[in-house]
Design a protein around this motif. Structure first.
Motif, PDB file in Angstrom:
ATOM      1  N   UNK A 104       0.817  -1.203   0.000  1.00 44.04           N
ATOM      2  CA  UNK A 104       0.000   0.000   0.000  1.00 44.04           C
ATOM      3  C   UNK A 104       0.852   1.254   0.000  1.00 44.04           C
ATOM      4  N   UNK A 105       0.228   2.435  -0.182  1.00 43.96           N
ATOM      5  CA  UNK A 105       0.969   3.697  -0.159  1.00 43.96           C
ATOM      6  C   UNK A 105       1.617   3.907   1.204  1.00 43.96           C
ATOM      7  N   UNK A 106       2.833   4.433   1.213  1.00 46.00           N
ATOM      8  CA  UNK A 106       3.600   4.566   2.452  1.00 46.00           C
ATOM      9  C   UNK A 106       3.634   6.010   2.941  1.00 46.00           C
ATOM     10  N   UNK A 107       3.547   6.195   4.273  1.00 49.51           N
ATOM     11  CA  UNK A 107       3.090   5.202   5.244  1.00 49.51           C
ATOM     12  C   UNK A 107       1.583   4.997   5.142  1.00 49.51           C
ATOM     13  N   UNK A 108       1.143   3.770   5.299  1.00 51.47           N
ATOM     14  CA  UNK A 108      -0.267   3.410   5.079  1.00 51.47           C
ATOM     15  C   UNK A 108      -1.203   4.245   5.945  1.00 51.47           C
ATOM     16  N   UNK A 109      -0.783   4.576   7.163  1.00 52.20           N
ATOM     17  CA  UNK A 109      -1.647   5.311   8.095  1.00 52.20           C
ATOM     18  C   UNK A 109      -2.006   6.706   7.581  1.00 52.20           C
TER      19      UNK A 109
END
Length: 316
Positions: free
Chosen positions: A283-288
């Protein structure tokens, strides 16, 4: 180790996954000379990072392949770090007479490696962190933020394009609906995109749909069914120009793709659409920092899912 060469994979997302390693190399070994072997379409973006002293272009042409081997040999490079597991890559490093050849033990020609790293699942930043430990890098970041740089030429070109289309900086949404030719299972149904784009237009959102040259005709046909305020952007200067546009957006909406990772690397909040692939791993980083919509299949994602996520993204 005074010279190191990186053999990159061919996809945009995979290149971005490798950049934290390149940055860590420059930080720990500031005097080292760095080289990269990449496809032509990735070269401009990589050069703009300032992390590589020299870029070699990888091709499928046999005569150019021989020339590439000769050029690399002349540099007398002692260490190769291979993000790519392709037989072509491992054989290339071997033929270039590079003494230390470090890669993943899952590679088909792994016996050509002098040192092997463990790999779990698909290519990812986490796997590259494990690989980097083989050259003494123990503090590689788990994200790719603040590495991609926007060059002045594309910055100016995109600024003029926005002005010509009556758009302002940070006042539009980037939408990327396409995938590479081999990853079409990641794509949503066309009618979902049509409904989504029309709903966003009804909500007075400015939207720019991006696409590669090879998919421009298909995307243009889809947009014929959409509100006329939806714009299309097909970069003439490739990924470096696309990065300049994305950098001016306030939000990205798109499928699991290299363009999604490019947006995330520039610090743009993403509404990332996932089917079978695992956002925890790729997923795109950072996911959060992003909003993930995950279904068993990308075909199950609806326009309502996306517009509800857009409203959430704006309110956060």
């Amino acid at each position: 180790m005074d010279k190191i060469i990186f053999f990159h994979m061919n996809q945009l997302g995979d290149l971005l996954f490798s950049l934290p390693v390149l940055k860590a190399v420059k930080q720990k070994y500031p005097n080292i000379k760095t080289y990269s072997v990449v496809r032509k379409n990735l070269a401009g973006l990589l050069k703009n990072t300032g992390l590589v002293d020299k870029v070699f272009i990888k091709t499928r042409n046999l005569s150019q392949h021989i020339e590439l081997i000769s050029s690399i040999r002349k540099e007398k490079i002692d260490t190769a770090l291979m993000f790519s597991e392709s037989p072509e890559t491992l054989l290339l490093a071997y033929l270039c007479r590079i003494k230390n050849r470090i890669g993943f033990k899952t590679a088909f020609l792994h016996f050509l490696l002098t040192e092997q790293a463990e790999k779990t699942g698909v290519p990812s930043i986490n796997n590259n962190i494990v690989l980097a430990k083989k050259i003494g890098l123990n503090n590689v970041r788990q994200d790719y933020l603040d590495i991609i740089k926007i060059d002045g030429e594309n910055e100016i070109k995109v600024s003029f394009w926005l002005k010509d289309n009556y758009l302002e900086n940070k006042d539009f949404i980037i939408v990327s609906m396409g995938a590479s030719r081999r990853r079409q299972e990641k794509c949503l149904n066309d009618n979902v995109w049509i409904e989504t784009l029309n709903k966003l237009a009804e909500m007075n959102k400015n939207v720019v749909v991006t696409c590669a040259l090879w998919e421009q005709e298909k995307i243009t046909d889809i947009l014929k069914n959409c509100n006329e305020r939806i714009k299309i952007f097909c970069p003439e200067n490739g990924l470096a120009e696309l990065a300049a546009l994305i950098n001016k957006a306030k939000l990205f909406i798109g499928i699991d793709s290299g363009v999604m990772h490019l947006a995330a690397s520039l610090g743009i909040k993403c509404i990332a659409l996932f089917g079978q692939t695992d956002p925890e791993q790729v997923g795109p980083r950072p996911v959060k920092n992003h909003i993930i919509i995950k279904k068993n299949s990308a075909k199950e994602i609806t326009a309502e899912d996306i517009t509800e996520a857009e409203s959430l993204a704006v309110s956060v």
